[in-house]
Design a protein around this motif. Structure first.
Motif, PDB file in Angstrom:
ATOM      1  N   LEU A 182      63.871-132.144 -45.312  1.00 17.57           N
ATOM      2  CA  LEU A 182      64.790-131.204 -44.656  1.00 17.57           C
ATOM      3  C   LEU A 182      66.043-131.922 -44.157  1.00 17.57           C
ATOM      4  O   LEU A 182      67.161-131.421 -44.308  1.00 17.57           O
ATOM      5  CB  LEU A 182      64.080-130.511 -43.498  1.00 17.57           C
ATOM      6  N   TRP A 183      65.865-133.096 -43.562  1.00 17.86           N
ATOM      7  CA  TRP A 183      67.015-133.842 -43.059  1.00 17.86           C
ATOM      8  C   TRP A 183      67.936-134.255 -44.200  1.00 17.86           C
ATOM      9  O   TRP A 183      69.170-134.142 -44.080  1.00 17.86           O
ATOM     10  CB  TRP A 183      66.543-135.089 -42.318  1.00 17.86           C
ATOM     11  N   THR A 184      67.385-134.723 -45.299  1.00 19.29           N
ATOM     12  CA  THR A 184      68.202-135.193 -46.420  1.00 19.29           C
ATOM     13  C   THR A 184      69.055-134.070 -46.984  1.00 19.29           C
ATOM     14  O   THR A 184      70.246-134.260 -47.288  1.00 19.29           O
ATOM     15  CB  THR A 184      67.307-135.784 -47.526  1.00 19.29           C
ATOM     16  N   ILE A 185      68.477-132.893 -47.098  1.00 19.36           N
ATOM     17  CA  ILE A 185      69.243-131.736 -47.591  1.00 19.36           C
ATOM     18  C   ILE A 185      70.387-131.415 -46.628  1.00 19.36           C
ATOM     19  O   ILE A 185      71.548-131.270 -47.029  1.00 19.36           O
ATOM     20  CB  ILE A 185      68.326-130.511 -47.770  1.00 19.36           C
ATOM     21  N   GLY A 186      70.062-131.309 -45.338  1.00 20.45           N
ATOM     22  CA  GLY A 186      71.083-130.996 -44.355  1.00 20.45           C
ATOM     23  C   GLY A 186      72.175-132.046 -44.284  1.00 20.45           C
ATOM     24  O   GLY A 186      73.361-131.731 -44.163  1.00 20.45           O
ATOM     25  N   TRP A 187      71.790-133.318 -44.378  1.00 24.83           N
ATOM     26  CA  TRP A 187      72.739-134.421 -44.283  1.00 24.83           C
ATOM     27  C   TRP A 187      73.756-134.370 -45.415  1.00 24.83           C
ATOM     28  O   TRP A 187      74.964-134.543 -45.196  1.00 24.83           O
ATOM     29  CB  TRP A 187      71.979-135.730 -44.295  1.00 24.83           C
ATOM     30  N   ASN A 188      73.281-134.144 -46.623  1.00 22.16           N
ATOM     31  CA  ASN A 188      74.193-134.144 -47.764  1.00 22.16           C
ATOM     32  C   ASN A 188      75.077-132.908 -47.793  1.00 22.16           C
ATOM     33  O   ASN A 188      76.234-132.976 -48.218  1.00 22.16           O
ATOM     34  CB  ASN A 188      73.403-134.298 -49.065  1.00 22.16           C
ATOM     35  N   VAL A 189      74.561-131.789 -47.308  1.00 19.79           N
ATOM     36  CA  VAL A 189      75.397-130.585 -47.201  1.00 19.79           C
ATOM     37  C   VAL A 189      76.492-130.800 -46.155  1.00 19.79           C
ATOM     38  O   VAL A 189      77.673-130.520 -46.392  1.00 19.79           O
ATOM     39  CB  VAL A 189      74.540-129.355 -46.838  1.00 19.79           C
ATOM     40  N   ALA A 190      76.111-131.325 -44.995  1.00  9.18           N
ATOM     41  CA  ALA A 190      77.068-131.507 -43.902  1.00  9.18           C
ATOM     42  C   ALA A 190      78.129-132.540 -44.240  1.00  9.18           C
ATOM     43  O   ALA A 190      79.277-132.438 -43.786  1.00  9.18           O
ATOM     44  CB  ALA A 190      76.332-131.909 -42.623  1.00  9.18           C
ATOM     45  N   ASN A 191      77.775-133.547 -45.043  1.00  9.13           N
ATOM     46  CA  ASN A 191      78.716-134.615 -45.339  1.00  9.13           C
ATOM     47  C   ASN A 191      79.619-134.331 -46.523  1.00  9.13           C
ATOM     48  O   ASN A 191      80.498-135.138 -46.833  1.00  9.13           O
ATOM     49  CB  ASN A 191      77.959-135.932 -45.588  1.00  9.13           C
ATOM     50  N   THR A 192      79.439-133.206 -47.187  1.00  5.72           N
ATOM     51  CA  THR A 192      80.307-132.851 -48.303  1.00  5.72           C
ATOM     52  C   THR A 192      81.735-132.669 -47.795  1.00  5.72           C
ATOM     53  O   THR A 192      82.029-131.773 -47.020  1.00  5.72           O
ATOM     54  CB  THR A 192      79.841-131.555 -48.976  1.00  5.72           C
TER      55      THR A 192
END
Length: 435
Positions: A182-192
């Motif tokens: 869950l964190w990895t998905i959120g992290w990559n979305v937020a950092n786009t």
């Protein structure tokens, strides 16, 4: 509002960095809970348990500096993604058979290596954000992010024993893996697109501090040039007294915290005659206190720097001295306390003061070397990790030699270490940017 100049995406990244440190410590505490349960069920020897539980720290201590170099070269965002992915995969594959000691030890070494990237990578990115966030909020942001480790520890102690009873030790590992996904998905979305946004903000001067009145804008950390790390100047960094003040204080802080956390159950049960099975909250309280006061230290720092115009160096020294001296005074009082309630309150006060000190030394590398904050952090954190190894072992030697009666010596040594940290920081620390 000033915070709106940063934007939702940046706020999400800050919260995800907090979540990263939170999950990392859920993993540390969670493995200890799960492994203790499954190893006790088959009567694993204490020496074997210790070897497996300590394996993490060898990976963690030896990976800090290499991970700082990788974060400087490839970026903290990418390194944090790799860190969480590796931790997640290892958690999902961790065996729940306590007889597989070699595989369990290897798993913990791998997680230690993965987590060795966390703080250098986060601070590598924070060094870039300093001008964007501004002095009115920066200490608060950094303190919030790093305080996730204390809340994660408290949360894990509260929830994961129940998870281990309900679903077995393997359920703890699966839960950790799910959190990682869950964190990895959120992290990559937020950092786009985040890096482009930050770069634009720096170029246009869109920092939070632009909304400050002139009297407060005078202490704004911009308009220095945006942080652009080049090859890490290790020799210059390690030959600078203010950097060593940070490293030494990190050692002192972690020596105190690791010793108290490791030996609290023994102190409560043997010295204060408390039944810890009936006082589970006592295991969580120190972490909750540190979570609260770590953030308090950051908020006070921002109030002093961003609103009252107190110089950065003075602010850092005030908080560092208050924290370490306050902790030392309570530690000297501890041998004279003999009931459970006063002992617990005193230990909580020691850790609360220590957490306030983080508003000094733990933020200072972002003052003196924002472009190389991850590198300084890696050296300081390595020193802090070895402080735990040395401190916990030395405390055991002192108690063993005295038949468990040397608590006054243990607390006296901790108080002396507090005094060393405060003195070194007053003498050598600075709030000026050196690199």
């Amino acid at each position: 509002m000033a915070m709106q100049t940063v934007g939702v995406r940046q706020i999400a990244v800050v919260l995800l960095c907090f979540a990263m440190t939170f999950i990392a410590y859920v993993d540390r505490v969670g493995f200890s809970i799960a492994y203790t349960k499954m190893s006790d069920s088959v009567g694993t020897q204490q020496s074997h348990k210790g070897a497996v539980l300590s394996a993490f720290y060898w990976g963690y201590a030896t990976s800090q500096i290499p991970c700082a170099w990788l974060a400087a070269k490839y970026g903290g965002v990418r390194m944090l993604t790799i860190s969480m992915l590796l931790s997640t995969v290892v958690a999902a594959l961790t065996p729940d058979d306590p007889e597989q000691k070699a595989m369990l030890s290897l798993a913990r070494i791998m997680v230690g290596i993965a987590q060795g990237a966390i703080f250098p990578s986060i601070h590598n990115e924070l060094g870039k954000w300093k001008d964007v966030v501004g002095p009115k909020y920066f200490s608060t942001v950094v303190s919030l992010i790093t305080s996730g480790m204390y809340l994660g520890s408290a949360g894990a102690m509260f929830l994961l024993p129940k998870v281990a009873v309900w679903g077995g030790p393997s359920m703890v590992f699966k839960l950790q893996a799910c959190l990682g996904v869950l964190w990895t998905i959120g992290w990559n979305v937020a950092n786009t697109g985040l890096q482009q946004t930050l770069g634009s903000d720096l170029e246009k001067g869109h920092a939070i501090a632009k909304d400050l009145p002139p009297s407060e804008a005078a202490v704004k950390v911009a308009p220095e040039e945006p942080v652009k790390p080049t090859a890490i100047p290790w020799l210059r960094l390690l030959s600078t007294a203010p950097v060593w003040a940070i490293v030494i204080n990190n050692f002192c802080f972690h020596y105190i915290v690791y010793v108290l956390m490791a030996w609290l159950p023994t102190y409560f049960e043997k010295a204060l005659k408390m039944d810890m099975s009936q006082a589970a909250f006592m295991n969580q309280l120190p972490y909750l206190v540190m979570f609260v006061f770590s953030n308090v230290g950051g908020i006070i720092a921002d109030r002093l720097i961003g609103r009252m115009g107190v110089p950065v160096g003075t602010t850092r020294k005030m908080l560092n001295t208050t924290g370490f001296v306050g902790a030392a005074l309570v530690l000297m009082l501890l041998p004279y306390l003999h009931d459970g309630t006063s002992g617990v309150l005193a230990i909580s006060a020691v850790l609360g003061f220590a957490a306030i000190a983080r508003g000094g030394f733990a933020l200072n590398h972002l003052d003196v070397a924002p472009a190389y904050a991850g590198s300084v952090m890696s050296v300081a954190n390595t020193a802090g990790t070895f402080a735990g190894i040395v401190g916990v072992g030395l405390t055991g030697v002192l108690l063993n030699a005295s038949g468990g009666e040397a608590w006054s010596s243990v607390f006296g040594l901790l108080a002396a270490i507090c005094a060393v940290g405060a003195t070194v920081f007053i003498a050598f620390a600075t709030g000026e940017r050196l690199f």
